[in-house]
Write a protein that holds these residues in place. Structure first.
Motif, PDB file in Angstrom:
ATOM      1  N   GLN A 177       0.823  -1.203   0.000  1.00  0.00           N
ATOM      2  CA  GLN A 177       0.000   0.000   0.000  1.00  0.00           C
ATOM      3  C   GLN A 177       0.863   1.261   0.000  1.00  0.00           C
ATOM      4  OE1 GLN A 177      -2.174   1.542   3.528  1.00  0.00           O
ATOM      5  NE2 GLN A 177      -4.050   1.076   2.375  1.00  0.00           N
ATOM      6  N   LYS A 178       1.903   1.271   0.849  1.00  0.00           N
ATOM      7  CA  LYS A 178       2.753   2.451   0.981  1.00  0.00           C
ATOM      8  C   LYS A 178       3.496   2.759  -0.321  1.00  0.00           C
ATOM      9  CE  LYS A 178       6.666   4.205   3.736  1.00  0.00           C
ATOM     10  NZ  LYS A 178       7.678   4.262   2.653  1.00  0.00           N
ATOM     11  N   GLU A 179       4.126   1.748  -0.917  1.00  0.00           N
ATOM     12  CA  GLU A 179       4.901   1.990  -2.130  1.00  0.00           C
ATOM     13  C   GLU A 179       4.001   2.325  -3.315  1.00  0.00           C
ATOM     14  OE1 GLU A 179       7.520  -1.322  -2.701  1.00  0.00           O
ATOM     15  OE2 GLU A 179       8.835  -0.726  -1.050  1.00  0.00           O
ATOM     16  N   SER A 180       2.842   1.689  -3.390  1.00  0.00           N
ATOM     17  CA  SER A 180       1.896   2.026  -4.455  1.00  0.00           C
ATOM     18  C   SER A 180       1.438   3.472  -4.311  1.00  0.00           C
ATOM     19  CB  SER A 180       0.698   1.076  -4.432  1.00  0.00           C
ATOM     20  OG  SER A 180       1.082  -0.254  -4.695  1.00  0.00           O
ATOM     21  N   ALA A 181       1.153   3.898  -3.089  1.00  0.00           N
ATOM     22  CA  ALA A 181       0.723   5.280  -2.858  1.00  0.00           C
ATOM     23  C   ALA A 181       1.825   6.264  -3.220  1.00  0.00           C
ATOM     24  CB  ALA A 181       0.311   5.464  -1.400  1.00  0.00           C
ATOM     25  N   GLU A 182       3.074   5.925  -2.908  1.00  0.00           N
ATOM     26  CA  GLU A 182       4.198   6.801  -3.255  1.00  0.00           C
ATOM     27  C   GLU A 182       4.350   6.914  -4.769  1.00  0.00           C
ATOM     28  OE1 GLU A 182       6.885   5.853   0.758  1.00  0.00           O
ATOM     29  OE2 GLU A 182       7.349   4.868  -1.156  1.00  0.00           O
ATOM     30  N   LEU A 183       4.173   5.796  -5.464  1.00  0.00           N
ATOM     31  CA  LEU A 183       4.270   5.819  -6.922  1.00  0.00           C
ATOM     32  C   LEU A 183       3.129   6.626  -7.540  1.00  0.00           C
ATOM     33  CD1 LEU A 183       5.346   2.119  -7.476  1.00  0.00           C
ATOM     34  CD2 LEU A 183       6.685   4.126  -8.153  1.00  0.00           C
ATOM     35  N   ILE A 184       1.950   6.521  -6.964  1.00  0.00           N
ATOM     36  CA  ILE A 184       0.813   7.322  -7.447  1.00  0.00           C
ATOM     37  C   ILE A 184       1.130   8.801  -7.299  1.00  0.00           C
ATOM     38  CG2 ILE A 184      -1.587   7.963  -6.990  1.00  0.00           C
ATOM     39  CD1 ILE A 184      -2.033   4.983  -6.171  1.00  0.00           C
ATOM     40  N   ALA A 185       1.637   9.173  -6.140  1.00  0.00           N
ATOM     41  CA  ALA A 185       1.946  10.586  -5.889  1.00  0.00           C
ATOM     42  C   ALA A 185       3.024  11.102  -6.845  1.00  0.00           C
ATOM     43  CB  ALA A 185       2.404  10.758  -4.443  1.00  0.00           C
ATOM     44  N   GLN A 186       3.982  10.245  -7.194  1.00  0.00           N
ATOM     45  CA  GLN A 186       5.094  10.673  -8.032  1.00  0.00           C
ATOM     46  C   GLN A 186       4.769  10.662  -9.519  1.00  0.00           C
ATOM     47  OE1 GLN A 186       8.633   8.297  -7.547  1.00  0.00           O
ATOM     48  NE2 GLN A 186       9.854   9.579  -8.939  1.00  0.00           N
ATOM     49  N   TRP A 187       3.971   9.671  -9.961  1.00  0.00           N
ATOM     50  CA  TRP A 187       3.864   9.428 -11.397  1.00  0.00           C
ATOM     51  C   TRP A 187       2.456   9.543 -11.982  1.00  0.00           C
ATOM     52  CZ3 TRP A 187       8.174   9.484 -14.082  1.00  0.00           C
ATOM     53  CH2 TRP A 187       9.376   9.108 -13.456  1.00  0.00           C
ATOM     54  N   HIS A 188       1.431   9.321 -11.213  1.00  0.00           N
ATOM     55  CA  HIS A 188       0.081   9.310 -11.778  1.00  0.00           C
ATOM     56  C   HIS A 188      -0.287  10.698 -12.301  1.00  0.00           C
ATOM     57  CE1 HIS A 188      -3.962   7.973 -12.523  1.00  0.00           C
ATOM     58  NE2 HIS A 188      -4.471   8.871 -11.702  1.00  0.00           N
ATOM     59  N   ASN A 189      -0.701  10.748 -13.561  1.00  0.00           N
ATOM     60  CA  ASN A 189      -1.057  11.991 -14.256  1.00  0.00           C
ATOM     61  C   ASN A 189       0.142  12.914 -14.479  1.00  0.00           C
ATOM     62  OD1 ASN A 189      -3.779  11.366 -14.649  1.00  0.00           O
ATOM     63  ND2 ASN A 189      -4.336  12.143 -12.613  1.00  0.00           N
ATOM     64  N   LYS A 190       1.344  12.379 -14.355  1.00  0.00           N
ATOM     65  CA  LYS A 190       2.524  13.130 -14.759  1.00  0.00           C
ATOM     66  C   LYS A 190       2.686  12.943 -16.259  1.00  0.00           C
ATOM     67  CE  LYS A 190       7.490  13.714 -13.959  1.00  0.00           C
ATOM     68  NZ  LYS A 190       8.671  13.305 -13.150  1.00  0.00           N
ATOM     69  N   GLY A 191       2.602  14.040 -17.013  1.00  0.00           N
ATOM     70  CA  GLY A 191       2.556  13.882 -18.461  1.00  0.00           C
ATOM     71  C   GLY A 191       1.342  13.041 -18.841  1.00  0.00           C
ATOM     72  N   ARG A 192       1.572  11.975 -19.583  1.00  0.00           N
ATOM     73  CA  ARG A 192       0.481  11.112 -20.040  1.00  0.00           C
ATOM     74  C   ARG A 192       0.486   9.765 -19.303  1.00  0.00           C
ATOM     75  NH1 ARG A 192       0.942  10.583 -26.261  1.00  0.00           N
ATOM     76  NH2 ARG A 192      -1.224   9.926 -26.036  1.00  0.00           N
ATOM     77  N   LEU A 193       1.093   9.731 -18.156  1.00  0.00           N
ATOM     78  CA  LEU A 193       1.231   8.488 -17.399  1.00  0.00           C
ATOM     79  C   LEU A 193       0.031   8.270 -16.476  1.00  0.00           C
ATOM     80  CD1 LEU A 193       4.985   8.879 -16.415  1.00  0.00           C
ATOM     81  CD2 LEU A 193       4.036   7.702 -18.428  1.00  0.00           C
TER      82      LEU A 193
END
Length: 430
Positions: A177-193
């Motif tokens: 949960q923690k690492e998935s949440a960190e990845l969401i914060a860093q990458w989700h909706n960044k550019g077209r990701l």
């Protein structure tokens, strides 16, 4: 900004349709007008040259210009183990997949394979994909990074597994949960990701992990989920043992709020009617993987049943269970799967399934067609890429005939070029 005109035989579905066929596809000698990253017009070449007299022209002659293919389920860490002999699903995972995925704990190795993997997509005309990383957080980071550099539309996420896999690939409910949440914060909706929460499948997650991932997904209104469902009879029996309180396989995911209109379920071969009904009601998406289903002896996807329940079916290569990155050849295998069940699928329906239909299913309105405002993601197909295809298609003048032949005959030479966001990322060199 300078306009680019891309000329050739333009093929796309300008509108959503429940019955893709000849009268719903646009197929004409014409051109795309591109400004920066997006399409601003599609029309005859003459009209667009008059409208944009200073445009830079890229002429593809009689080649087909089609929207970039959308592959809704494949595993980038399995690239190097493609075409590994033998075994059905569970044994195949233990013998080949898990040892291969161990190497992705090394960020440099993840980057190396991510670079190679995306090149394989582009040389086969794929411009958007829903991709699986490994349990290692860095594997998703490296893939996101490479795709971001090219402004590519990509969905991925770190795999979550806290049981029934080697110790070296296990996370925990909390770390998943923690690492998935960190990845969401860093990458989700960044550019077209886009981020996809990724429990490998129900057997490799405890109830606690499933609950925590379901809680995470419920926290966002636009994050995706990708997992496997009803691929193999042995797998289904295993799920029933591990989750005896659930009435069927899908019910496990539904119990943890994982069945939504943003949920991608790979395979869905051995489904009960109640499972079809729930997916339909909640808007879930099926990623149909014919090459993998045949390679691993998993079974035959029933398109008629799926259509009867108004299921959104998309097409996927499932590398490395699938043995090719080619969406065209995957479409050819889909045709054969349906032939074995006396199901007929129009080639144009197959094209729709991996372009406009997939974009609609994923709720990505700015890809999948050539309407003004969409990203200039497209692939250029050469129907005359070798002597055999030239002979077969010498008099072909219908999109469905050309596409069907290419679904059986295509190889890497078929893709003359692939463009993403108005820039070429792959060009075939003779």
């Amino acid at each position: 900004m300078t306009i680019k005109l891309i000329t050739g035989h333009v093929v796309h579905f300008p509108n959503s349709t429940a019955n893709p066929q000849q009268d719903t596809v646009e197929f004409k000698q014409g051109a795309l007008a591109i400004e920066d990253e997006k399409i601003v017009a599609v029309d005859s070449a003459d009209k667009l040259k008059q409208r944009y007299p200073e445009a830079n022209i890229v002429d593809y002659g009689n080649k087909l210009i089609v929207p970039g293919f959308i592959d809704t389920h494949l595993h980038f860490p399995q690239t190097e183990m493609i075409a590994s002999f033998g075994e059905q699903l569970i044994d195949w995972l233990n013998k080949y997949t898990f040892p291969t995925e161990r190497q992705f704990e090394d960020p440099a190795y993840s980057r190396k394979i991510a670079d190679f993997f995306l090149q394989q997509l582009w040389m086969n005309g794929t411009t958007t994909a829903a991709v699986w990383a490994t349990v290692h957080k860095n594997s998703a980071e490296q893939l996101f990074s490479v795709a971001y550099e090219r402004n590519m539309q990509l969905l991925t996420g770190k795999v979550c597994m806290d049981r029934h896999c080697p110790d070296y690939l296990q996370d925990t409910p909390e770390s998943a949960q923690k690492e998935s949440a960190e990845l969401i914060a860093q990458w989700h909706n960044k550019g077209r990701l886009k981020y996809a929460i990724t429990p490998r499948f129900a057997p490799t997650s405890t109830e606690k992990q499933m609950a925590m991932l379901g809680e995470l997904m419920s926290s966002y209104n636009d994050v995706y989920l990708q997992t496997h469902l009803s691929e193999n009879q042995q797998e289904i029996a295993w799920v029933k043992e591990l989750y005896p309180d659930c009435k069927n396989y899908l019910d496990v995911y539904d119990k943890y709020q994982m069945v939504t209109e943003r949920s991608l379920f790979g395979h869905c071969i051995h489904m009960e009617d109640d499972e079809w009904r729930v997916i339909s009601e909640k808007g879930g998406i099926v990623a149909f993987c014919p090459r993998s289903n045949l390679f691993l002896g998993s079974g035959l996807y029933n398109l008629d049943k799926a259509n009867a329940f108004n299921i959104k079916t998309t097409l996927a290569t499932d590398v490395g269970g699938g043995d090719s990155f080619s969406m065209l050849r995957t479409l050819g295998e889909a045709y054969k799967v349906f032939q074995l069940q006396n199901i007929t699928m129009d080639p144009l329906a197959g094209l729709y399934m991996m372009t406009r239909g997939a974009a609609d299913a994923l709720q990505l309105p700015d890809i999948g067609d050539f309407n003004p405002g969409t990203y200039a993601d497209f692939t250029v197909l050469d129907p005359h890429f070798n002597a055999l295809s030239s002979l077969r298609l010498k008099d072909a003048d219908k999109a469905e005939d050309i596409l069907f032949a290419l679904s059986m005959l295509a190889d890497e030479r078929t893709t003359a070029a692939t463009w993403i966001a108005g820039k070429p990322v792959w060009e075939y060199q003779q």
